[in-house]
Design a protein around this motif. Structure first.
Motif, PDB file in Angstrom:
ATOM      1  N   PHE A  19       0.746  -1.801   0.301  1.00 30.97           N
ATOM      2  CA  PHE A  19       0.056  -0.108  -0.403  1.00 30.97           C
ATOM      3  C   PHE A  19       1.315   1.497  -0.040  1.00 30.97           C
ATOM      4  O   PHE A  19       0.703   2.077  -0.448  1.00 30.97           O
ATOM      5  N   ASP A  20       1.629   1.038   0.968  1.00 26.10           N
ATOM      6  CA  ASP A  20       3.171   2.240   1.601  1.00 26.10           C
ATOM      7  C   ASP A  20       3.158   2.960  -0.544  1.00 26.10           C
ATOM      8  O   ASP A  20       3.569   3.447  -0.850  1.00 26.10           O
ATOM      9  N   GLU A  26      -2.071  -5.360  -5.153  1.00 29.90           N
ATOM     10  CA  GLU A  26      -0.974  -5.825  -4.957  1.00 29.90           C
ATOM     11  C   GLU A  26      -1.957  -5.739  -3.805  1.00 29.90           C
ATOM     12  O   GLU A  26      -2.371  -7.255  -2.650  1.00 29.90           O
ATOM     13  N   ALA A  27      -2.125  -4.401  -2.376  1.00 25.43           N
ATOM     14  CA  ALA A  27      -2.457  -4.171  -1.363  1.00 25.43           C
ATOM     15  C   ALA A  27      -3.956  -5.378  -1.382  1.00 25.43           C
ATOM     16  O   ALA A  27      -3.868  -5.653  -0.163  1.00 25.43           O
ATOM     17  N   ARG A  28      -4.364  -4.870  -1.891  1.00 20.67           N
ATOM     18  CA  ARG A  28      -5.930  -5.161  -1.936  1.00 20.67           C
ATOM     19  C   ARG A  28      -5.840  -7.126  -2.059  1.00 20.67           C
ATOM     20  O   ARG A  28      -6.678  -7.786  -0.821  1.00 20.67           O
ATOM     21  N   HIS A  52      -9.493  -0.311  -1.717  1.00 19.14           N
ATOM     22  CA  HIS A  52     -10.590   0.176  -3.066  1.00 19.14           C
ATOM     23  C   HIS A  52     -11.154   1.639  -3.514  1.00 19.14           C
ATOM     24  O   HIS A  52     -11.459   1.607  -4.202  1.00 19.14           O
ATOM     25  N   LYS A  53     -10.535   2.774  -2.108  1.00 15.47           N
ATOM     26  CA  LYS A  53     -10.679   3.296  -2.640  1.00 15.47           C
ATOM     27  C   LYS A  53      -9.961   3.897  -3.357  1.00 15.47           C
ATOM     28  O   LYS A  53     -10.607   4.887  -4.509  1.00 15.47           O
ATOM     29  N   TYR A  54      -8.821   4.048  -3.367  1.00 17.57           N
ATOM     30  CA  TYR A  54      -8.278   4.672  -4.250  1.00 17.57           C
ATOM     31  C   TYR A  54      -7.757   3.842  -5.870  1.00 17.57           C
ATOM     32  O   TYR A  54      -7.442   3.944  -7.057  1.00 17.57           O
ATOM     33  N   LEU A  55      -8.521   2.498  -5.854  1.00 20.97           N
ATOM     34  CA  LEU A  55      -9.019   1.859  -6.561  1.00 20.97           C
ATOM     35  C   LEU A  55      -9.908   1.823  -7.671  1.00 20.97           C
ATOM     36  O   LEU A  55     -10.469   1.940  -8.820  1.00 20.97           O
TER      37      LEU A  55
END
Length: 330
Positions: A19-20, A26-28, A52-55
């Motif tokens: 995520f960072d 991948e983070a999801r 999911h928000k930033y996706l």
């Protein structure tokens, strides 16, 4: 047992590292794996919702923020805000209103969309691609209508309604005010006004004043990009090369304008009326360009503003967007 704990810790670290680094897909997947192992962790549901928000996967974002709140059993500003953003994106107005009211935000009465004047803000368009920052009027907690004429390359128009983030990523001067800047997340409603790039020869500031003072049916906004756009020369980029050797205080008769208008004919009628008013006024070109807003690429940490601190805490309300790492199992 010790090996299981070590593997879980490694998975935990990989998820936050992804995520960072802006590796949202991948983070999801990694936070999904963590939830499969620890389904009652509100932290993992929150972080999965954030990915999911930033996706811009709004149904999943809303689902996991609501699950985060359910598991906490108490008020959590971050989860409420992000649930409100997702519900707004989905047009789930009952859910959005419930989240804003939980945050203590006063709303006009009603059951449908929130429609009010929440003031002027700066909006960073397409923040994942170094987009421009302009001004907008908030009609909702996280919806704003663009007031300026954006550069056509942005894919946005004057009058568009955009969804914006809840985290402040800077500030700008607006008249005598200082207003917060928010990142655009998505285009929600398209303006009927197209964007026209206009190149004119305007002998003096008075000639520009005359243009701005003319009645302009069908033309809703005029932006003098010669003054407001500093990072590139529009004339050169559109195939009108010219010399750049001039005093910074001198009036440049070659002006680059942005106009938001219902039709090209409305723009041309306005310019014809302006040209007839004085010799020396000349229109070089009127160009229409329709682009679409871009989409973020994986691996770009675009949600942090340039003013954010290295530790990700940022300023103002950006604090609740941090990806602080709880110890696994807490």
């Amino acid at each position: 047992m010790q090996d299981d704990t070590a593997r879980f810790q490694a998975l935990h670290e990989r998820a936050y590292d992804a995520f960072d680094a802006g590796q949202l897909c991948e983070a999801r997947d990694l936070f999904t794996s963590l939830i499969e192992r620890d389904p009652t962790s509100p932290h993992y549901h929150y972080m999965l919702a954030l990915a999911h928000k930033y996706l811009r996967d709004w149904p999943a974002c809303l689902e996991h923020n609501l699950r985060s709140l359910e598991l906490r059993g108490a008020f959590d500003e971050s989860s409420h805000w992000n649930a409100g953003i997702a519900a707004t994106a989905l047009g789930d107005w009952a859910q959005a209103r419930a989240q804003w009211e939980a945050c203590g935000i006063a709303l006009p009465p009603g059951e449908g969309p929130v429609e009010d004047d929440f003031g002027i803000v700066g909006i960073r368009l397409n923040p994942w691609s170094h987009g421009e920052t302009l001004f907008a009027r908030r009609v909702d907690v996280v919806r704003a209508q663009v007031l300026n004429v954006p550069l056509p390359e942005s894919g946005l128009r004057c009058g568009d309604v955009v969804l914006h983030d809840g985290a402040c990523t800077g500030q700008r001067d607006y008249g005598e005010q200082v207003v917060p800047v928010f990142n655009m997340l998505e285009l929600l409603a398209r303006s009927p006004c197209a964007t026209f790039t206009v190149f004119i020869e305007c002998p003096s500031p008075d000639d520009m004043g005359s243009l701005l003072a003319l009645p302009r049916p069908g033309v809703v906004a005029i932006e003098d990009w010669t003054e407001s756009v500093r990072h590139l020369c529009l004339r050169c980029s559109h195939g009108f090369p010219h010399t750049h050797e001039r005093s910074t205080d001198a009036w440049d008769a070659l002006r680059s304008l942005g106009m938001a208008a219902a039709s090209r004919g409305d723009v041309e009628d306005l310019l014809d009326a302006w040209k007839s008013g004085s010799p020396g006024r000349r229109v070089e070109s009127v160009q229409a360009q329709e682009d679409e807003p871009t989409s973020p690429a994986d691996g770009v940490v675009w949600w942090r503003g340039p003013e954010d601190d290295d530790d990700g805490s940022g300023d103002g309300s950006s604090d609740f967007e941090g990806s602080g790492r709880p110890v696994p199992g807490t």
